[in-house]
Design a protein around this motif. Structure first.
Motif, PDB file in Angstrom:
ATOM      1  N   ARG A   1     -44.763  -8.587 -16.762  1.00  0.00           N
ATOM      2  CA  ARG A   1     -45.432  -9.606 -15.971  1.00  0.00           C
ATOM      3  C   ARG A   1     -46.094 -10.657 -16.838  1.00  0.00           C
ATOM      4  N   GLY A   2     -46.131 -10.454 -18.137  1.00  0.00           N
ATOM      5  CA  GLY A   2     -46.716 -11.468 -19.013  1.00  0.00           C
ATOM      6  C   GLY A   2     -48.154 -11.192 -19.348  1.00  0.00           C
ATOM      7  N   MET A   3     -48.732 -12.124 -20.072  1.00  0.00           N
ATOM      8  CA  MET A   3     -50.114 -11.994 -20.485  1.00  0.00           C
ATOM      9  C   MET A   3     -50.962 -13.007 -19.723  1.00  0.00           C
ATOM     10  N   LEU A   4     -52.088 -12.565 -19.201  1.00  0.00           N
ATOM     11  CA  LEU A   4     -53.012 -13.441 -18.504  1.00  0.00           C
ATOM     12  C   LEU A   4     -54.022 -13.956 -19.513  1.00  0.00           C
ATOM     13  N   HIS A   5     -54.069 -15.261 -19.711  1.00  0.00           N
ATOM     14  CA  HIS A   5     -54.983 -15.822 -20.704  1.00  0.00           C
ATOM     15  C   HIS A   5     -56.243 -16.409 -20.080  1.00  0.00           C
ATOM     16  N   ALA A   6     -56.213 -16.763 -18.815  1.00  0.00           N
ATOM     17  CA  ALA A   6     -57.393 -17.329 -18.165  1.00  0.00           C
ATOM     18  C   ALA A   6     -58.496 -16.289 -18.098  1.00  0.00           C
ATOM     19  N   LYS A   7     -59.717 -16.749 -18.215  1.00  0.00           N
ATOM     20  CA  LYS A   7     -60.849 -15.845 -18.136  1.00  0.00           C
ATOM     21  C   LYS A   7     -61.514 -16.016 -16.778  1.00  0.00           C
ATOM     22  N   THR A   8     -61.790 -14.917 -16.118  1.00  0.00           N
ATOM     23  CA  THR A   8     -62.502 -14.957 -14.839  1.00  0.00           C
ATOM     24  C   THR A   8     -63.650 -13.966 -14.896  1.00  0.00           C
ATOM     25  N   THR A   9     -64.738 -14.331 -14.252  1.00  0.00           N
ATOM     26  CA  THR A   9     -65.897 -13.463 -14.169  1.00  0.00           C
ATOM     27  C   THR A   9     -66.508 -13.633 -12.785  1.00  0.00           C
ATOM     28  N   THR A  10     -66.975 -12.543 -12.212  1.00  0.00           N
ATOM     29  CA  THR A  10     -67.748 -12.630 -10.980  1.00  0.00           C
ATOM     30  C   THR A  10     -69.079 -11.936 -11.212  1.00  0.00           C
ATOM     31  N   VAL A  11     -70.112 -12.446 -10.573  1.00  0.00           N
ATOM     32  CA  VAL A  11     -71.452 -11.884 -10.715  1.00  0.00           C
ATOM     33  C   VAL A  11     -72.034 -11.677  -9.325  1.00  0.00           C
ATOM     34  N   ASP A  12     -72.386 -10.439  -9.040  1.00  0.00           N
ATOM     35  CA  ASP A  12     -73.028 -10.083  -7.771  1.00  0.00           C
ATOM     36  C   ASP A  12     -72.219 -10.482  -6.541  1.00  0.00           C
ATOM     37  N   GLY A  13     -70.901 -10.602  -6.687  1.00  0.00           N
ATOM     38  CA  GLY A  13     -70.068 -10.928  -5.540  1.00  0.00           C
ATOM     39  C   GLY A  13     -70.286 -12.316  -4.985  1.00  0.00           C
ATOM     40  N   ARG A  14     -70.956 -13.184  -5.741  1.00  0.00           N
ATOM     41  CA  ARG A  14     -71.257 -14.537  -5.259  1.00  0.00           C
ATOM     42  C   ARG A  14     -70.873 -15.626  -6.259  1.00  0.00           C
ATOM     43  N   TRP A  15     -71.252 -15.432  -7.510  1.00  0.00           N
ATOM     44  CA  TRP A  15     -70.974 -16.430  -8.542  1.00  0.00           C
ATOM     45  C   TRP A  15     -69.663 -16.087  -9.230  1.00  0.00           C
ATOM     46  N   SER A  16     -68.846 -17.091  -9.477  1.00  0.00           N
ATOM     47  CA  SER A  16     -67.582 -16.886 -10.191  1.00  0.00           C
ATOM     48  C   SER A  16     -67.426 -17.969 -11.239  1.00  0.00           C
ATOM     49  N   THR A  17     -66.744 -17.623 -12.306  1.00  0.00           N
ATOM     50  CA  THR A  17     -66.367 -18.618 -13.295  1.00  0.00           C
ATOM     51  C   THR A  17     -64.903 -18.374 -13.659  1.00  0.00           C
ATOM     52  N   VAL A  18     -64.160 -19.458 -13.754  1.00  0.00           N
ATOM     53  CA  VAL A  18     -62.734 -19.400 -14.077  1.00  0.00           C
ATOM     54  C   VAL A  18     -62.455 -20.500 -15.087  1.00  0.00           C
ATOM     55  N   GLY A  19     -61.736 -20.167 -16.163  1.00  0.00           N
ATOM     56  CA  GLY A  19     -61.408 -21.203 -17.126  1.00  0.00           C
ATOM     57  C   GLY A  19     -60.793 -20.652 -18.387  1.00  0.00           C
ATOM     58  N   SER A  20     -60.790 -21.498 -19.405  1.00  0.00           N
ATOM     59  CA  SER A  20     -60.134 -21.145 -20.661  1.00  0.00           C
ATOM     60  C   SER A  20     -61.113 -20.696 -21.737  1.00  0.00           C
ATOM     61  N   ALA A  21     -62.402 -20.929 -21.540  1.00  0.00           N
ATOM     62  CA  ALA A  21     -63.382 -20.653 -22.589  1.00  0.00           C
ATOM     63  C   ALA A  21     -63.646 -19.158 -22.750  1.00  0.00           C
ATOM     64  N   ASN A  22     -63.669 -18.717 -24.001  1.00  0.00           N
ATOM     65  CA  ASN A  22     -64.180 -17.389 -24.321  1.00  0.00           C
ATOM     66  C   ASN A  22     -65.695 -17.496 -24.263  1.00  0.00           C
ATOM     67  N   MET A  23     -66.368 -16.407 -24.102  1.00  0.00           N
ATOM     68  CA  MET A  23     -67.827 -16.441 -24.033  1.00  0.00           C
ATOM     69  C   MET A  23     -68.400 -16.318 -25.442  1.00  0.00           C
ATOM     70  N   ASP A  24     -68.110 -17.341 -26.265  1.00  0.00           N
ATOM     71  CA  ASP A  24     -68.638 -17.359 -27.621  1.00  0.00           C
ATOM     72  C   ASP A  24     -68.951 -18.792 -28.027  1.00  0.00           C
ATOM     73  N   THR A  25     -69.722 -18.918 -29.089  1.00  0.00           N
ATOM     74  CA  THR A  25     -70.176 -20.224 -29.550  1.00  0.00           C
ATOM     75  C   THR A  25     -69.021 -21.145 -29.906  1.00  0.00           C
ATOM     76  N   ARG A  26     -68.006 -20.619 -30.556  1.00  0.00           N
ATOM     77  CA  ARG A  26     -66.882 -21.458 -30.979  1.00  0.00           C
ATOM     78  C   ARG A  26     -66.203 -22.120 -29.779  1.00  0.00           C
ATOM     79  N   SER A  27     -65.948 -21.360 -28.728  1.00  0.00           N
ATOM     80  CA  SER A  27     -65.298 -21.922 -27.554  1.00  0.00           C
ATOM     81  C   SER A  27     -66.165 -22.986 -26.889  1.00  0.00           C
ATOM     82  N   PHE A  28     -67.459 -22.711 -26.791  1.00  0.00           N
ATOM     83  CA  PHE A  28     -68.340 -23.651 -26.108  1.00  0.00           C
ATOM     84  C   PHE A  28     -68.612 -24.913 -26.924  1.00  0.00           C
ATOM     85  N   CYS A  29     -68.760 -24.774 -28.233  1.00  0.00           N
ATOM     86  CA  CYS A  29     -69.195 -25.905 -29.053  1.00  0.00           C
ATOM     87  C   CYS A  29     -68.082 -26.618 -29.813  1.00  0.00           C
ATOM     88  N   LEU A  30     -67.048 -25.897 -30.213  1.00  0.00           N
ATOM     89  CA  LEU A  30     -66.057 -26.494 -31.100  1.00  0.00           C
ATOM     90  C   LEU A  30     -64.693 -26.716 -30.463  1.00  0.00           C
TER      91      LEU A  30
END
Length: 85
Positions: A1-30
Protein backbone atom coordinates in the motif's frame (compact mmCIF):
# COMPACT_ATOMS: atom_id res chain seq x y z
CA UNK A 1 0.00 0.00 0.00
CA UNK A 2 3.00 2.31 0.11
CA UNK A 3 4.40 4.62 2.71
CA UNK A 4 2.35 7.37 4.33
CA UNK A 5 4.49 10.47 4.74
CA UNK A 6 1.89 13.00 5.91
CA UNK A 7 1.80 13.62 9.62
CA UNK A 8 -1.52 13.71 11.44
CA UNK A 9 -2.25 14.28 15.10
CA UNK A 10 -5.48 14.53 17.06
CA UNK A 11 -5.81 15.90 20.58
CA UNK A 12 -8.78 15.18 22.83
CA UNK A 13 -10.95 14.26 19.86
CA UNK A 14 -11.28 17.93 18.90
CA UNK A 15 -8.01 19.42 17.68
CA UNK A 16 -6.29 18.00 14.61
CA UNK A 17 -3.17 18.85 12.69
CA UNK A 18 -2.32 17.56 9.23
CA UNK A 19 0.74 18.41 7.18
CA UNK A 20 4.30 17.73 6.19
CA UNK A 21 6.17 19.11 9.21
CA UNK A 22 7.90 16.82 11.67
CA UNK A 23 7.55 17.99 15.25
CA UNK A 24 11.11 19.27 15.48
CA UNK A 25 12.99 22.54 15.25
CA UNK A 26 14.48 21.82 11.84
CA UNK A 27 11.08 21.30 10.21
CA UNK A 28 9.56 24.37 11.81
CA UNK A 29 12.47 26.78 11.35
CA UNK A 30 14.58 25.61 8.42
CA UNK A 31 12.57 23.42 6.07
CA UNK A 32 9.58 25.75 5.64
CA UNK A 33 7.18 22.87 6.21
CA UNK A 34 3.64 23.57 7.29
CA UNK A 35 0.64 21.98 8.94
CA UNK A 36 -3.04 22.89 9.02
CA UNK A 37 -4.58 23.00 12.48
CA UNK A 38 -8.31 22.29 12.53
CA UNK A 39 -10.82 22.34 15.36
CA UNK A 40 -13.72 19.91 15.00
CA UNK A 41 -14.86 16.55 16.29
CA UNK A 42 -15.88 15.19 12.89
CA UNK A 43 -12.46 15.60 11.29
CA UNK A 44 -10.66 14.30 14.40
CA UNK A 45 -12.86 11.19 14.43
CA UNK A 46 -12.20 10.62 10.71
CA UNK A 47 -8.45 10.93 11.16
CA UNK A 48 -8.52 8.52 14.08
CA UNK A 49 -10.53 5.97 12.05
CA UNK A 50 -8.10 6.30 9.14
CA UNK A 51 -5.14 5.80 11.47
CA UNK A 52 -6.67 2.60 12.86
CA UNK A 53 -7.24 1.39 9.29
CA UNK A 54 -3.63 2.21 8.33
CA UNK A 55 -2.36 0.23 11.33
CA UNK A 56 -3.90 -2.93 9.88
CA UNK A 57 -1.40 -2.80 7.01
CA UNK A 58 1.58 -1.68 9.11
CA UNK A 59 4.71 -3.69 9.84
CA UNK A 60 6.34 -3.66 13.28
CA UNK A 61 9.95 -2.47 13.19
CA UNK A 62 12.06 -3.19 16.26
CA UNK A 63 15.10 -1.25 17.33
CA UNK A 64 18.47 -2.86 16.81
CA UNK A 65 19.28 -2.32 20.48
CA UNK A 66 20.31 0.52 22.73
CA UNK A 67 22.82 3.09 21.54
CA UNK A 68 26.13 3.51 23.30
CA UNK A 69 26.93 6.65 25.28
CA UNK A 70 29.44 7.60 22.62
CA UNK A 71 26.78 7.30 19.91
CA UNK A 72 24.26 9.35 21.90
CA UNK A 73 26.90 12.06 22.52
CA UNK A 74 27.75 12.17 18.81
CA UNK A 75 24.05 12.48 17.93
CA UNK A 76 23.62 15.31 20.47
CA UNK A 77 26.56 17.19 18.94
CA UNK A 78 25.16 16.70 15.46
CA UNK A 79 21.77 17.99 16.61
CA UNK A 80 23.42 21.21 17.80
CA UNK A 81 25.26 21.59 14.48
CA UNK A 82 22.28 20.56 12.31
CA UNK A 83 21.22 24.15 11.47
CA UNK A 84 24.64 24.73 9.94
CA UNK A 85 24.63 21.58 7.81
Amino acid sequence: RGMLHAKTTTVDGRWSTVGSANMDTRSFCLNFETNAVIYGRELAAGLERQFEEDLKGATVVKSGGSRSRRRRLLEACCRVLAPLL
